[in-house]
Design an enzyme around this catalytic site. Structure first.
Site, PDB file in Angstrom:
ATOM      1  N   ASP A   9      -3.271   3.216  -7.627  1.00  0.00           N
ATOM      2  CA  ASP A   9      -3.891   3.191  -6.303  1.00  0.00           C
ATOM      3  C   ASP A   9      -2.782   3.529  -5.309  1.00  0.00           C
ATOM      4  O   ASP A   9      -2.044   2.647  -4.879  1.00  0.00           O
ATOM      5  CB  ASP A   9      -4.479   1.807  -6.021  1.00  0.00           C
ATOM      6  CG  ASP A   9      -5.088   1.706  -4.639  1.00  0.00           C
ATOM      7  OD1 ASP A   9      -5.537   2.733  -4.097  1.00  0.00           O
ATOM      8  OD2 ASP A   9      -5.102   0.588  -4.088  1.00  0.00           O
ATOM      9  N   GLU A  76      -6.630   7.102  -7.934  1.00  0.00           N
ATOM     10  CA  GLU A  76      -7.665   7.093  -6.903  1.00  0.00           C
ATOM     11  C   GLU A  76      -7.440   8.278  -5.975  1.00  0.00           C
ATOM     12  O   GLU A  76      -6.330   8.517  -5.507  1.00  0.00           O
ATOM     13  CB  GLU A  76      -7.635   5.795  -6.097  1.00  0.00           C
ATOM     14  CG  GLU A  76      -8.758   5.744  -5.082  1.00  0.00           C
ATOM     15  CD  GLU A  76      -8.877   4.405  -4.379  1.00  0.00           C
ATOM     16  OE1 GLU A  76      -9.483   4.391  -3.294  1.00  0.00           O
ATOM     17  OE2 GLU A  76      -8.376   3.394  -4.902  1.00  0.00           O
ATOM     18  N   ASP A 148      -3.963  -4.711  -4.385  1.00  0.00           N
ATOM     19  CA  ASP A 148      -3.593  -3.354  -4.804  1.00  0.00           C
ATOM     20  C   ASP A 148      -3.427  -3.270  -6.323  1.00  0.00           C
ATOM     21  O   ASP A 148      -3.731  -2.245  -6.931  1.00  0.00           O
ATOM     22  CB  ASP A 148      -2.305  -2.918  -4.101  1.00  0.00           C
ATOM     23  CG  ASP A 148      -2.440  -2.989  -2.600  1.00  0.00           C
ATOM     24  OD1 ASP A 148      -2.935  -2.014  -2.007  1.00  0.00           O
ATOM     25  OD2 ASP A 148      -2.086  -4.033  -2.021  1.00  0.00           O
TER      26      ASP A 148
END
Length: 164
Positions: A9, A76, A148
């Site tokens: 991410d 992502e 996260d």
């Protein structure tokens, strides 16, 4: 032989990662064995030159790859919400892509909506729904922290769900 997926991410301040492992021979089993290898974050200090922060991401991501030896990386895709932040995230994401190219690692990309859809069954799930689903799917006793790192696991799990 097991295989590993590294989920990322990307972010400039915090890059979340999650590593899962599975047996490809058992992928189609009714109860496949997916296990969490590790999760965490790469953090860069605020009020530090952007170039130095990108160097930290570069170096630390190489270390993560060295330690976990992933077979596939799942990332992502960039989501546009605030222009100033988007540019910084795009720069961090560029460093991630550079590291993966240098390491010749295959990768897949998913939008936030695709990740939410894969993890919860609907693309507009909130953060808590996604985190609860991650903990349930990966048989974790608690929701991974920080957020996260949980997002990194969600990205890795999405790649696993979407494998042929």
């Amino acid at each position: 032989m097991s295989e590993r997926i590294l989920g990322l991410d990307p972010g400039l301040a915090i890059l979340g990662f999650g590593v899962i492992e599975y047996d490809p021979a058992k992928k189609r089993d009714l109860s496949p064995d997916i296990r969490v290898v590790d999760y965490g974050v790469v953090q860069t200090p605020a009020r530090t030159d952007t170039g130095k922060r990108l160097c930290t991401i570069y170096d630390d991501l190489h270390s993560v790859i060295d330690e976990y030896q992933p077979d596939l990386v799942s990332i992502e895709k960039l989501f546009f919400y605030r222009m100033g932040n988007t540019i910084l995230v795009a720069q961090a994401r560029g460093v991630v892509m550079l590291v993966l190219a240098q390491r010749n690692l295959p990768f897949v990309e998913f939008t936030p909506a695709q990740i939410k859809q894969s993890i919860t069954g609907h693309g507009n799930a909130d953060k808590v729904e996604v985190q609860d689903a991650i903990a349930r799917e990966l048989k974790l006793k608690s929701i991974p922290k920080p957020d996260d790192a949980a997002d990194g696991l969600a990205v890795a799990l999405t790649a696993w769900f979407r494998m042929d």
